[in-house]
Design an enzyme around this catalytic site. Structure first.
Site, PDB file in Angstrom:
ATOM      1  N   SER A  59      36.540  44.093  42.916  1.00  0.00           N
ATOM      2  CA  SER A  59      35.171  43.835  43.132  1.00  0.00           C
ATOM      3  C   SER A  59      34.992  43.214  44.416  1.00  0.00           C
ATOM      4  O   SER A  59      35.768  42.487  44.872  1.00  0.00           O
ATOM      5  CB  SER A  59      34.202  43.239  42.379  1.00  0.00           C
ATOM      6  OG  SER A  59      33.246  42.608  42.667  1.00  0.00           O
TER       7      SER A  59
ATOM      8  N   TYR B  74      35.254  35.021  38.052  1.00  0.00           N
ATOM      9  CA  TYR B  74      35.167  36.670  38.252  1.00  0.00           C
ATOM     10  C   TYR B  74      35.701  36.744  39.505  1.00  0.00           C
ATOM     11  O   TYR B  74      36.597  37.587  39.647  1.00  0.00           O
ATOM     12  CB  TYR B  74      33.809  37.200  38.064  1.00  0.00           C
ATOM     13  CG  TYR B  74      33.649  38.745  38.211  1.00  0.00           C
ATOM     14  CD1 TYR B  74      34.094  39.342  37.354  1.00  0.00           C
ATOM     15  CD2 TYR B  74      33.048  39.077  39.543  1.00  0.00           C
ATOM     16  CE1 TYR B  74      34.127  40.712  37.397  1.00  0.00           C
ATOM     17  CE2 TYR B  74      32.903  40.607  39.911  1.00  0.00           C
ATOM     18  CZ  TYR B  74      33.477  41.224  38.693  1.00  0.00           C
ATOM     19  OH  TYR B  74      33.323  42.786  39.021  1.00  0.00           O
TER      20      TYR B  74
ATOM     21  N   ALA C  54      37.438  34.833  41.489  1.00  0.00           N
ATOM     22  CA  ALA C  54      39.102  34.490  41.578  1.00  0.00           C
ATOM     23  C   ALA C  54      39.929  35.568  40.923  1.00  0.00           C
ATOM     24  O   ALA C  54      41.089  35.723  41.193  1.00  0.00           O
ATOM     25  CB  ALA C  54      39.120  33.008  40.808  1.00  0.00           C
TER      26      ALA C  54
ATOM     27  N   LYS D  57      39.435  38.674  40.262  1.00  0.00           N
ATOM     28  CA  LYS D  57      39.458  39.777  41.201  1.00  0.00           C
ATOM     29  C   LYS D  57      40.272  39.700  42.326  1.00  0.00           C
ATOM     30  O   LYS D  57      40.844  40.615  42.615  1.00  0.00           O
ATOM     31  CB  LYS D  57      37.929  40.488  41.575  1.00  0.00           C
ATOM     32  CG  LYS D  57      37.112  41.066  40.451  1.00  0.00           C
ATOM     33  CD  LYS D  57      37.869  42.006  39.676  1.00  0.00           C
ATOM     34  CE  LYS D  57      36.905  42.826  38.737  1.00  0.00           C
ATOM     35  NZ  LYS D  57      37.734  43.769  38.096  1.00  0.00           N
TER      36      LYS D  57
END
Length: 261
Positions: A145, A156, A158, A160
């Site tokens: 992402s 989130y 971190a 990805k």
């Protein structure tokens, strides 16, 4: 285009909804035997039936992908049934807003919820898939992402970012085994979870100006480059992350107003 997936065996985690659903359908249309893995069996069975009604081959497994033993058992089952695995798509994931300040979860509950789906699952599935894939070679595609390069909710972004680092590390580790590993980094893509409220003009405007193209992305626009990375059409590409975000990641605070005009 002939993707070269006829009779290939493909595992798609998170394959029962959103981007994963689109990838599963496209792989099946291209001739692959698709093994979808996620938690919700109702959604999984719906997509499986949809694929088979259109002449494709698919099965669904409800698995907690952060569970070491469950993932190992899944890959043992795939190996026993097919004896091969040509394509692995790690698409499982998800985000909870305001993770860092949400008092309804303990510190480690937040960690487990976000890391389990977005990072640990890819590590576990890939680790147990590699011994099967090395027999014939194959391709792994991790769905990341653009949250990896922006400030993002809670853990989130971190996770990805970690997934993209894992992509590079695995590309290095698995190259001698004939396995390529790449990642796709989608921007703001319309799914049942992200679709703007049509009754809220401000929300619609906010969602559709999240790219230089003035709209959200479509799940099929993520599936197409994913299939490219999974196919032999990208046979000299490994260890890279492709951003597919309509140009959103190049917009900064000084250009956003210009873009809006």
């Amino acid at each position: 285009m002939d993707w070269g997936f006829k009779d290939a065996v493909a595992v798609v985690t998170g394959g029962n909804s959103g981007i994963g659903r689109s990838i599963s359908i496209h792989l099946a249309e291209a001739g692959a035997q698709v093994i979808m893995v996620a938690r919700d069996p109702v959604k999984g069975e719906t997509v499986r039936q949809e694929i088979e009604e259109h002449g494709g081959q698919a099965e669904f497994h409800s698995v907690q992908l952060g569970d070491h033993d469950a993932v190992k058992a899944l890959m043992d089952e795939v190996d026993a049934k097919y004896g091969a695995l040509n394509v692995l798509i790690n698409c499982a994931g998800g985000s909870e807003r305001n993770q860092g300040v949400d008092a309804s979860f303990s510190l480690m509950q937040r960690w487990d919820r976000v890391s389990g789906g977005n990072f640990l699952s890819a590590f576990l599935v890939t680790t147990y898939a590699a011994p099967i894939m090395r027999r014939t070679g194959g391709a792994i595609v991790n769905i990341s992402s653009t949250g990896s390069i922006h400030g993002n909710y809670g853990l989130y972004g971190a996770m990805k970012a970690g997934l993209e680092g894992l992509t590079r590390s695995m590309a290095l580790e698995y190259a001698p085994l004939g396995i390529r590993v790449n990642a796709i980094s989608p921007g703001w893509v319309e799914t049942p979870f992200t679709a703007p409220n049509p009754d809220d003009p401000a929300h619609v405007e906010w969602a559709t100006t999240a790219s230089l193209l003035g709209r959200m992305g479509h799940v099929d626009e993520i599936a197409a480059p994913t299939l490219f990375f999974a196919s032999e059409h990208s046979s000299y590409i490994t260890g890279t992350t492709l951003i597919v975000d309509g140009g959103n990641s190049i917009i900064d605070a000084t250009t956003k107003d210009v873009h809006a005009r």
